[in-house]
Design an enzyme around this catalytic site. Structure first.
Site, PDB file in Angstrom:
ATOM      1  N   LEU A  17       0.829  -1.205   0.000  1.00  0.00           N
ATOM      2  CA  LEU A  17       0.000   0.000   0.000  1.00  0.00           C
ATOM      3  C   LEU A  17       0.864   1.256   0.000  1.00  0.00           C
ATOM      4  CD1 LEU A  17      -2.866   1.111   0.017  1.00  0.00           C
ATOM      5  CD2 LEU A  17      -2.771   1.172   2.508  1.00  0.00           C
ATOM      6  N   LYS A  18       1.964   1.195   0.738  1.00  0.00           N
ATOM      7  CA  LYS A  18       2.892   2.331   0.752  1.00  0.00           C
ATOM      8  C   LYS A  18       3.374   2.617  -0.662  1.00  0.00           C
ATOM      9  CE  LYS A  18       7.638   3.445   2.017  1.00  0.00           C
ATOM     10  NZ  LYS A  18       7.433   4.647   2.820  1.00  0.00           N
ATOM     11  N   GLU A 492      26.342  13.183  12.755  1.00  0.00           N
ATOM     12  CA  GLU A 492      25.615  11.895  12.805  1.00  0.00           C
ATOM     13  C   GLU A 492      25.524  11.181  11.460  1.00  0.00           C
ATOM     14  OE1 GLU A 492      21.928  12.054  15.087  1.00  0.00           O
ATOM     15  OE2 GLU A 492      22.741  13.553  16.435  1.00  0.00           O
ATOM     16  N   CYS A 651      11.995  16.953  21.655  1.00  0.00           N
ATOM     17  CA  CYS A 651      11.338  17.616  20.527  1.00  0.00           C
ATOM     18  C   CYS A 651       9.825  17.649  20.650  1.00  0.00           C
ATOM     19  CB  CYS A 651      11.755  17.018  19.191  1.00  0.00           C
ATOM     20  SG  CYS A 651      12.149  15.304  19.190  1.00  0.00           S
ATOM     21  N   HIS A 702      11.159  21.769  10.847  1.00  0.00           N
ATOM     22  CA  HIS A 702      10.209  20.876  10.183  1.00  0.00           C
ATOM     23  C   HIS A 702       9.725  21.440   8.858  1.00  0.00           C
ATOM     24  CE1 HIS A 702      10.236  20.178  14.522  1.00  0.00           C
ATOM     25  NE2 HIS A 702      10.200  18.899  14.173  1.00  0.00           N
ATOM     26  N   CYS A 734      15.343  21.191  16.481  1.00  0.00           N
ATOM     27  CA  CYS A 734      15.553  19.739  16.417  1.00  0.00           C
ATOM     28  C   CYS A 734      16.732  19.462  15.471  1.00  0.00           C
ATOM     29  CB  CYS A 734      14.280  19.032  15.926  1.00  0.00           C
ATOM     30  SG  CYS A 734      14.282  17.242  16.214  1.00  0.00           S
TER      31      CYS A 734
HETATM   32  N1  GLN Z   1      20.444  14.263  17.941  1.00  0.00           N
HETATM   33  C1  GLN Z   1      19.296  13.935  17.145  1.00  0.00           C
HETATM   34  C2  GLN Z   1      19.388  14.621  15.793  1.00  0.00           C
HETATM   35  O1  GLN Z   1      19.833  15.707  15.722  1.00  0.00           O
HETATM   36  C3  GLN Z   1      18.015  14.343  17.815  1.00  0.00           C
HETATM   37  C4  GLN Z   1      16.827  14.016  16.987  1.00  0.00           C
HETATM   38  C5  GLN Z   1      15.489  14.171  17.659  1.00  0.00           C
HETATM   39  O2  GLN Z   1      15.361  14.870  18.609  1.00  0.00           O
HETATM   40  N2  GLN Z   1      14.474  13.529  17.143  1.00  0.00           N
HETATM   41  O3  GLN Z   1      18.997  14.098  14.796  1.00  0.00           O
HETATM   42 ZN    ZN Z   2      14.143  16.842  18.347  1.00  0.00          ZN
END
Ligand code: GLN
Ligand code: ZN
Length: 768
Positions: A17-18, A492, A651, A702, A734
């Protein structure tokens, strides 16, 4: 005795479905092709359920996006802003309108925002929140349920049971879009439409109809309780000859028990996995005509049912009610569990023998009925599996258990109080006022993702992969230095996901190939599975953080995920309390913090993105949860010297009821989401006189929108009016993982200049 199911996963065992929905949205397939995929999925699901021997099988549990949105369309609750879609768009209006409500609409010269999405009670499934106006009208708009019932009837005959969200929960889980009314008061206008729906289904041949009323197991006001009573009495007065089953789940009925058992319906479903203790009270109060559905098979986890335990509950109910008044069922819709364990060919067979996904859970429901009726072979096999799990060395590590048992209050307390630590941090890092930083991740471009995929396929050696990640890391460090950020991160790039990355390195975790669960719309997640005592065989992040730290003279933040977040985004053990599992993870992360400190890292961030998500639905249970969740964080953070600065990140933006617990975490610095609410949530911190340092997100990551410097300066000015300016940090709200580079660069450059302006314009006491 009968068996039934409340709902089956609709995404398909290969996420069909996705794939089909995304192809339809991008114009690669047409509506007929999408509908064909949907029809095939429904028919396959019905066949699977028939094969498992279930007596009543749900229909209308299928949804192209979300079952709450289906209800909104069915009841004609279509916000005004979509009326241009209604009038302008030709062709297959209904589904286009539906997707416009779910995803927003930017076509044909229109630009309409999507409806809001929020978590379905305490699950990780997100639903589309109904929007009500004061003069809300209800009338049947979408005919979906009637079509689905017809198709199901052909496939299943009298076993087909249509499923709808009940009227009270439909209202309570929505929101008022204007002032001057309470949505629950719409119940009187809503019931006639439900009556019409029930009557039509009855005419089509439905014998049973399921109404999901999860809010009946929540804390309800007097008015809300009255609404339940009113709604089902009004329905009972106007329909007959069709049986209604009201389904509750995720909590015990508690103070709503008398209300629930006295609703004028044919059957009540209760969740005996979450709340087995409620059975006694329900049996004590149940009137003579009500049938009881026992949710004994966990619809939200991946473990085999403990038949002995379930049979204890089933037998108790049968003794009191007689077998013909008892249903056996999963605890809730199987929407929340992965689909079919048979596809998992790589899981250790010993562990796989302890597990069950949706299809296997229905077989369990069916077997429980057979055992209750006297087939004892099935019970023996189940006992063997349970025994193997109870005693397996793969699960039980005495050293881990001993260490958790020995945790003391001192393990969860920093050596000195915050003011002492703060002084040491000022001396050690010598940061300017309004220090700037980011939350950890930088954009995960396709190039970065490709590296991981190629490593997996064997197209890259580990050395080649690591070199490429190192290059990306060096580049992002150079860039952070160049624009003048104060505390740097490594980006990251080596992480697929903030939980999976740690799970893969911890003992006690396993990963599925195909254990997908719908998160929202076409988005699915594959939570890792905690099956055993958790320990950390080796350092997890030290290699990357020390590499990054060596590239710069600026402070480099170590970056870890906190224990509650790791727990919350995994399938967890059901053979020990959640807090015990969390403490095991906490000790593993504590050791990682110590290893980073030993490697010379002075600032360490422990993300607890999900601590609020774990909050129990019932208020009475919340303090206990917050106590152990906060303590688990403190265990991770308190093994370090005073001079080490511990950050955390969260978050979300709702802190009002939990602020004292957030403060009790005693992080030296907390970064939070505030930009969308224009710093409004800082009032909670101000009112509480939050003592530690805090980075209220100054821009919303976001959205791709680049905020202007002035905008961020004015947010900082606002923040400085509410909190001591010397405690403020400057950061986005975030991680930047999901963003693209151009907007990220532009936004962070503006953010750094906002911090510089703030240093000039806002007076800061206490900083030398
Ligand atoms: N350290 C994570 C990042 O920056 C934190 C992500 C989150 O809060 N969902 O991606
Ligand atoms: Zn966050």
């Amino acid at each position: 005795m009968q068996t039934h199911n409340l709902g089956y996963p609709r995404i398909g065992n290969q996420r069909q479905l996705k794939k089909a929905s995304e192809q339809y949205w991008s114009g690669k397939i047409d509506l007929d092709e999408l509908k064909l995929v949907a029809r095939t999925l429904k028919e396959d699901n019905w066949q699977t359920q028939l094969d498992t021997g279930i007596d009543l099988i749900p229909c209308n549990d299928f949804s192209f996006y979300d079952q709450m949105l289906d209800m909104s369309l069915m009841l004609g609750v279509i916000p005004e802003r979509y009326s241009p879609v209604l009038t302008q768009v030709k062709g297959n209006l209904e589904l286009d309108l539906y997707f416009a409500m779910a995803r927003g609409y930017q076509k044909d010269g229109l630009d309409i925002t999507a409806m809001e999405m929020t978590k379905w009670l305490d699950t990780n499934y997100h639903y589309i929140v109904p929007e009500f106006t004061a003069k809300q009208q209800f009338k049947i708009f979408s005919e979906k349920v009637f079509g689905e019932y017809n198709a199901a009837k052909q496939a299943l005959g009298e076993k087909a049971k249509p499923v709808l969200i009940g009227p009270v929960s439909y209202l309570l889980l929505g929101k008022e879009k204007e002032q001057g009314f309470e949505r629950i008061d719409h119940i009187k206008d809503l019931i006639p439409v439900y009556v019409e729906i029930i009557n039509r289904l009855k005419q089509q041949g439905a014998e049973w109809i399921q109404f999901d009323e999860p809010t009946l197991a929540l804390d309800l006001s007097k008015k809300e309780k009255e609404a339940f009573d009113y709604a089902y009495r009004a329905i009972a007065n106007r329909v007959s000859g069709v049986k209604l089953l009201v389904a509750t789940y995720f909590e015990a009925l508690l103070d709503n028990t008398a209300l629930a058992v006295n609703l004028p319906v044919s059957a009540l479903h209760i969740d005996l996995v979450r709340a087995p203790e409620q059975l006694d009270e329900v049996l004590a109060l149940i009137p003579a005509n009500l049938q009881l559905s026992l949710g004994v098979v966990d619809g939200r986890n991946v473990w085999k049912n403990d038949y002995e335990k379930s049979l204890g509950l089933i037998n108790k109910a049968v003794e009191k009610l007689g077998a013909d008044r008892v249903f056996i069922a999963p605890s809730c819709s199987l929407l929340h569990s992965p689909i079919d364990l048979e596809f998992e060919t790589a899981i250790d067979p010993e562990i796989k023998n302890w597990m069950a996904f949706a299809k296997q859970k229905l077989i369990e429901v069916s077997e429980l009925k057979q055992i209750a009726e006297g087939n004892h072979d099935l019970l023996r096999l189940n006992k063997e599996a349970a025994e193997s799990r109870r005693t397996s060395q793969k699960v039980h590590k005495q050293a881990v258990k001993d260490r958790v048992a020995a945790i003391t209050e001192a393990d969860a307390t920093r050596n000195s109080a915050f003011p002492v630590r703060q002084q040491l941090h000022h001396e050690r890092f010598n940061l300017p006022a309004f220090p700037t930083t980011t939350i950890g991740s930088f954009p995960q471009t396709d190039d970065i993702r490709q590296l991981r995929a190629r490593l997996k396929k064997g197209e890259l050696t580990i050395a080649q992969y690591e070199k490429a990640i190192e290059d990306a890391t060096v580049e992002v460090i150079r860039w952070q230095e160049e624009i003048g950020l104060d505390v740097l991160v490594h980006g990251e790039f080596e992480r697929n996901d903030m939980v999976e990355y740690f799970g893969e390195q911890l003992d006690g975790y396993l990963f599925t190939k195909n254990g997908w669960v719908q998160s929202y719309g076409s988005r699915c997640v594959k939570p890792p599975v905690i099956y055993g005592d958790i320990s950390r065989p080796a350092d997890m992040t030290v290699r990357w953080i020390t590499f990054a730290a060596q590239q710069t003279n600026k402070p480099m933040k170590g970056m870890l995920t906190g224990p509650v977040t790791i727990l919350q985004w995994s399938f967890v053990r059901d053979d020990q309390p959640r807090d015990v599992t969390t403490n095991q993870i906490a000790l593993a992360i504590r050791d990682e913090v110590a290893a980073l400190e030993k490697a010379g890292i002075g600032i360490i961030q422990i993300d607890e993105a999900a601590i609020r998500e774990g909050l129990p639905l019932r208020k009475a249970k919340q303090p206990h949860y917050l106590d152990w969740a906060v303590k688990a964080f403190r265990i991770t953070a308190s093994g370090v010297e005073d001079k080490t600065q511990i950050h955390t990140h969260m978050c979300y933006s709702e802190f009002n009821n939990i602020i004292e617990h957030i403060a009790a975490m005693d992080a030296d610095v907390i970064t939070i989401e505030t930009s969308r609410s224009q710093m409004e949530l800082l009032h909670a911190f101000a009112h509480f006189e939050y003592p530690n340092e805090i980075g209220p997100g100054v821009y919303d990551i976001h959205s791709p929108r680049v905020p202007a410097t002035d905008e961020m300066v004015s947010l900082l000015t606002k923040a400085a009016e509410l909190l001591p300016a010397q405690n403020l940090w400057v950061n986005p709200d975030c991680g930047l993982k999901t963003r693209k580079w151009p907007e990220t660069k532009a936004a962070l450059i503006n953010m750094v200049s906002a911090a510089r302006q703030a240093r000039e314009q806002i007076s800061v006491e206490g900083i030398v």
